[in-house]
Design a protein around this motif. Sequence first.
Motif, PDB file in Angstrom:
ATOM      1  N   ILE A  93     -58.687 -82.955   9.767  1.00 43.42           N
ATOM      2  CA  ILE A  93     -60.092 -82.095   9.265  1.00 43.42           C
ATOM      3  C   ILE A  93     -59.868 -81.345   7.937  1.00 43.42           C
ATOM      4  O   ILE A  93     -60.604 -81.273   7.030  1.00 43.42           O
ATOM      5  CB  ILE A  93     -60.688 -81.588  10.488  1.00 43.42           C
ATOM      6  CG1 ILE A  93     -61.150 -82.478  11.418  1.00 43.42           C
ATOM      7  CG2 ILE A  93     -61.812 -80.632   9.776  1.00 43.42           C
ATOM      8  CD1 ILE A  93     -61.997 -81.759  12.558  1.00 43.42           C
ATOM      9  N   SER A  94     -58.596 -80.530   8.009  1.00 40.98           N
ATOM     10  CA  SER A  94     -58.413 -79.309   7.002  1.00 40.98           C
ATOM     11  C   SER A  94     -57.873 -79.937   5.795  1.00 40.98           C
ATOM     12  O   SER A  94     -57.358 -80.980   5.902  1.00 40.98           O
ATOM     13  CB  SER A  94     -57.614 -78.477   7.789  1.00 40.98           C
ATOM     14  OG  SER A  94     -57.483 -77.227   6.911  1.00 40.98           O
ATOM     15  N   LYS A  95     -58.005 -79.018   4.787  1.00 41.75           N
ATOM     16  CA  LYS A  95     -57.055 -79.453   3.717  1.00 41.75           C
ATOM     17  C   LYS A  95     -55.582 -79.768   3.973  1.00 41.75           C
ATOM     18  O   LYS A  95     -55.044 -80.600   3.459  1.00 41.75           O
ATOM     19  CB  LYS A  95     -57.089 -78.382   2.558  1.00 41.75           C
ATOM     20  CG  LYS A  95     -56.266 -78.476   1.231  1.00 41.75           C
ATOM     21  CD  LYS A  95     -56.445 -77.245   0.659  1.00 41.75           C
ATOM     22  CE  LYS A  95     -55.345 -77.151  -0.507  1.00 41.75           C
ATOM     23  NZ  LYS A  95     -55.484 -76.191  -1.497  1.00 41.75           N
ATOM     24  N   HIS A  96     -55.027 -79.114   5.135  1.00 39.49           N
ATOM     25  CA  HIS A  96     -53.431 -79.100   5.300  1.00 39.49           C
ATOM     26  C   HIS A  96     -53.685 -79.196   7.006  1.00 39.49           C
ATOM     27  O   HIS A  96     -54.370 -78.441   7.751  1.00 39.49           O
ATOM     28  CB  HIS A  96     -52.761 -77.882   4.941  1.00 39.49           C
ATOM     29  CG  HIS A  96     -52.707 -77.744   3.501  1.00 39.49           C
ATOM     30  ND1 HIS A  96     -52.253 -78.596   2.611  1.00 39.49           N
ATOM     31  CD2 HIS A  96     -53.039 -76.489   2.644  1.00 39.49           C
ATOM     32  CE1 HIS A  96     -52.115 -78.085   1.442  1.00 39.49           C
ATOM     33  NE2 HIS A  96     -52.938 -76.956   1.436  1.00 39.49           N
ATOM     34  N   GLY A  97     -52.805 -79.978   7.492  1.00 38.60           N
ATOM     35  CA  GLY A  97     -52.423 -80.169   8.939  1.00 38.60           C
ATOM     36  C   GLY A  97     -51.025 -79.969   9.244  1.00 38.60           C
ATOM     37  O   GLY A  97     -50.426 -80.445   8.600  1.00 38.60           O
ATOM     38  N   ARG A 120     -67.431 -84.561  20.774  1.00 32.32           N
ATOM     39  CA  ARG A 120     -66.822 -83.454  20.722  1.00 32.32           C
ATOM     40  C   ARG A 120     -66.154 -83.559  19.105  1.00 32.32           C
ATOM     41  O   ARG A 120     -66.007 -82.493  18.462  1.00 32.32           O
ATOM     42  CB  ARG A 120     -65.696 -83.228  21.523  1.00 32.32           C
ATOM     43  CG  ARG A 120     -64.645 -82.153  21.218  1.00 32.32           C
ATOM     44  CD  ARG A 120     -65.494 -80.858  21.623  1.00 32.32           C
ATOM     45  NE  ARG A 120     -64.530 -79.676  21.325  1.00 32.32           N
ATOM     46  CZ  ARG A 120     -65.008 -78.318  21.048  1.00 32.32           C
ATOM     47  NH1 ARG A 120     -66.342 -78.217  20.733  1.00 32.32           N
ATOM     48  NH2 ARG A 120     -63.884 -77.398  21.037  1.00 32.32           N
ATOM     49  N   ALA A 121     -65.917 -84.804  18.705  1.00 31.52           N
ATOM     50  CA  ALA A 121     -65.336 -84.852  17.307  1.00 31.52           C
ATOM     51  C   ALA A 121     -66.072 -84.267  16.387  1.00 31.52           C
ATOM     52  O   ALA A 121     -65.821 -83.724  15.335  1.00 31.52           O
ATOM     53  CB  ALA A 121     -64.724 -86.320  17.027  1.00 31.52           C
ATOM     54  N   LYS A 122     -67.298 -84.582  16.501  1.00 31.25           N
ATOM     55  CA  LYS A 122     -68.442 -84.359  15.454  1.00 31.25           C
ATOM     56  C   LYS A 122     -68.645 -82.877  15.603  1.00 31.25           C
ATOM     57  O   LYS A 122     -68.776 -82.068  14.707  1.00 31.25           O
ATOM     58  CB  LYS A 122     -69.358 -85.043  15.666  1.00 31.25           C
ATOM     59  CG  LYS A 122     -69.524 -86.363  15.540  1.00 31.25           C
ATOM     60  CD  LYS A 122     -71.024 -87.356  15.281  1.00 31.25           C
ATOM     61  CE  LYS A 122     -70.636 -88.703  14.832  1.00 31.25           C
ATOM     62  NZ  LYS A 122     -72.059 -89.247  14.575  1.00 31.25           N
ATOM     63  N   GLU A 123     -68.571 -82.253  16.708  1.00 34.71           N
ATOM     64  CA  GLU A 123     -68.681 -80.714  16.950  1.00 34.71           C
ATOM     65  C   GLU A 123     -67.395 -80.168  16.394  1.00 34.71           C
ATOM     66  O   GLU A 123     -67.729 -79.221  15.489  1.00 34.71           O
ATOM     67  CB  GLU A 123     -68.716 -80.368  18.406  1.00 34.71           C
ATOM     68  CG  GLU A 123     -69.843 -80.803  19.247  1.00 34.71           C
ATOM     69  CD  GLU A 123     -69.612 -80.492  20.578  1.00 34.71           C
ATOM     70  OE1 GLU A 123     -70.766 -80.761  21.499  1.00 34.71           O
ATOM     71  OE2 GLU A 123     -68.837 -79.764  21.091  1.00 34.71           O
ATOM     72  N   VAL A 124     -66.442 -80.488  16.474  1.00 40.08           N
ATOM     73  CA  VAL A 124     -65.017 -79.941  15.671  1.00 40.08           C
ATOM     74  C   VAL A 124     -65.417 -80.086  14.327  1.00 40.08           C
ATOM     75  O   VAL A 124     -64.788 -79.218  13.535  1.00 40.08           O
ATOM     76  CB  VAL A 124     -63.900 -80.523  16.493  1.00 40.08           C
ATOM     77  CG1 VAL A 124     -62.638 -79.828  15.650  1.00 40.08           C
ATOM     78  CG2 VAL A 124     -63.496 -80.334  17.791  1.00 40.08           C
ATOM     79  N   ASN A 125     -65.525 -81.271  14.079  1.00 41.61           N
ATOM     80  CA  ASN A 125     -65.851 -81.481  12.349  1.00 41.61           C
ATOM     81  C   ASN A 125     -66.848 -80.595  11.929  1.00 41.61           C
ATOM     82  O   ASN A 125     -66.605 -80.051  10.614  1.00 41.61           O
ATOM     83  CB  ASN A 125     -66.236 -82.920  12.141  1.00 41.61           C
ATOM     84  CG  ASN A 125     -66.360 -83.269  10.782  1.00 41.61           C
ATOM     85  OD1 ASN A 125     -65.106 -82.995   9.934  1.00 41.61           O
ATOM     86  ND2 ASN A 125     -67.373 -83.818  10.234  1.00 41.61           N
ATOM     87  N   GLU A 126     -67.754 -80.333  12.505  1.00 47.32           N
ATOM     88  CA  GLU A 126     -68.892 -79.175  12.248  1.00 47.32           C
ATOM     89  C   GLU A 126     -68.431 -77.820  11.964  1.00 47.32           C
ATOM     90  O   GLU A 126     -68.547 -77.176  11.158  1.00 47.32           O
ATOM     91  CB  GLU A 126     -70.120 -79.329  13.019  1.00 47.32           C
ATOM     92  CG  GLU A 126     -70.971 -78.583  12.580  1.00 47.32           C
ATOM     93  CD  GLU A 126     -72.321 -78.513  13.454  1.00 47.32           C
ATOM     94  OE1 GLU A 126     -73.272 -77.792  13.242  1.00 47.32           O
ATOM     95  OE2 GLU A 126     -72.573 -79.531  14.193  1.00 47.32           O
ATOM     96  N   ILE A 127     -67.459 -77.548  12.955  1.00 45.39           N
ATOM     97  CA  ILE A 127     -66.640 -76.264  13.071  1.00 45.39           C
ATOM     98  C   ILE A 127     -65.713 -75.828  12.053  1.00 45.39           C
ATOM     99  O   ILE A 127     -65.636 -75.013  11.498  1.00 45.39           O
ATOM    100  CB  ILE A 127     -66.201 -75.936  14.695  1.00 45.39           C
ATOM    101  CG1 ILE A 127     -67.116 -75.792  15.526  1.00 45.39           C
ATOM    102  CG2 ILE A 127     -65.437 -74.655  14.486  1.00 45.39           C
ATOM    103  CD1 ILE A 127     -66.684 -75.880  16.967  1.00 45.39           C
ATOM    104  N   LEU A 128     -64.861 -76.855  11.876  1.00 44.75           N
ATOM    105  CA  LEU A 128     -63.669 -76.629  11.094  1.00 44.75           C
ATOM    106  C   LEU A 128     -63.800 -77.396   9.585  1.00 44.75           C
ATOM    107  O   LEU A 128     -63.181 -77.025   8.714  1.00 44.75           O
ATOM    108  CB  LEU A 128     -62.543 -77.264  11.768  1.00 44.75           C
ATOM    109  CG  LEU A 128     -62.065 -76.583  12.980  1.00 44.75           C
ATOM    110  CD1 LEU A 128     -60.746 -77.533  13.536  1.00 44.75           C
ATOM    111  CD2 LEU A 128     -61.905 -75.232  12.779  1.00 44.75           C
ATOM    112  N   GLY A 129     -64.795 -78.180   9.556  1.00 39.19           N
ATOM    113  CA  GLY A 129     -64.852 -79.143   8.273  1.00 39.19           C
ATOM    114  C   GLY A 129     -66.106 -78.831   7.500  1.00 39.19           C
ATOM    115  O   GLY A 129     -66.230 -77.543   7.356  1.00 39.19           O
TER     116      GLY A 129
END
Length: 384
Positions: free
Chosen positions: A216-220, A121-130
């Motif tokens: 993942i994002s520029k800002h969290g 799931r981490a890789k999925e989220v990283n693909e969606i948001l990163g």
Amino acid sequence: RASILFFISMASSFVTNSYQASIPSQSQQSQSYLSTQSSIKKVVVVGGTHGNEYTGVWCVKSMESTKDEVDRKYKSLSISTLIGNPVAFLQNRRFVDTDLNREFTKSKLSEEKTTTVESKRAKEVNEILGPKFGETTLESSKPDVVIDLHTTTTNMGLSIIIAEGDAEMSQAAAYVMMKCSEHYDKNNNSSGNKPKINCLMHSIPQKENRPNLSSISKHGFTIEVGPTPQSVLRHDIVELTQLALDKLLEFFNLRNTAPEKVEEELRNYYPNNVACFQSAPAKRKGEMSGKIVWPCDEDNPNFPKYLVHKSLQDQDFQLIKKGDPLFVDLKNNVIPYDGSHGDEVYLMFVNEGGYYYASSGTGISVAVKREFDLRTGMVVDKKE
């Protein structure tokens, strides 16, 4: 699939720069700082990073159900939502195999084999948001900010969690604390129901070592509210979370449309620096902050050998000194604090249900009182 990213609104393209602390030169000291920063337009709100923290999921679903109202209220923003760990949410569990909010370091995201639900799931989220690391040909699809909604079983009240040195999120945290305090001062002045409202700064300088989803994002930006049991929806906790989220989105919208006005308000409310708590450095790999660790049962790593002493229960942000009661063992012996993180520290997430799990990091979080510079987001007092 429950993991589909739900888009609430669309906005014009935006610029995503690599993260850096906005430290002004001497000549900039008298100039506006909000108006000179890049705009924040694309925002993702995440709930259910821990599947049994239902408040965040409720807030996400509420935003989805009021799409038109959200669009009208925050006109300069493009807001989307995401269920962080849909499999764990459907199973009513914090996680299935491992804590998802510890899966976003560079080393974990770089692993070729993903054997757990959360690593996948981490890789999925990283693909969606990163992606969190490296560039993408679709830079315009990357969010400026990821807001992660959490709850805690502990008496933390409203806690805003940000990374030290992120000037934009530090200003956002200051605004949220200001507006939430004003809200309770105005509406609950005689009832005594004002929650604790604090900012917690994590000092993990290298982005590659930050394990949390919002990194993942520029800002969290993390909103953490409690106390509430796991897998339970409480109206008051939902309302407090929604209040903080509303003020955060309000700030982003205002800094895009009227930066001088909101900056003046911040300057008037915070004539000097902003009070915060700075988490102790993590001593165990993969953790976000230092903890006082309790020993665990030999047969079950999720079952502690020590109880948290009754004098500390529900006393989050309380000062503890070396020698004070901390734990109680199976023979009812009192175990004092040994000063491992300093002679005097403040306790946070005291007896947090999620921290019974070895995967999340067992123990009690510790911090010290600090202040941060509203312009730079950097801690300015490191002597305590």
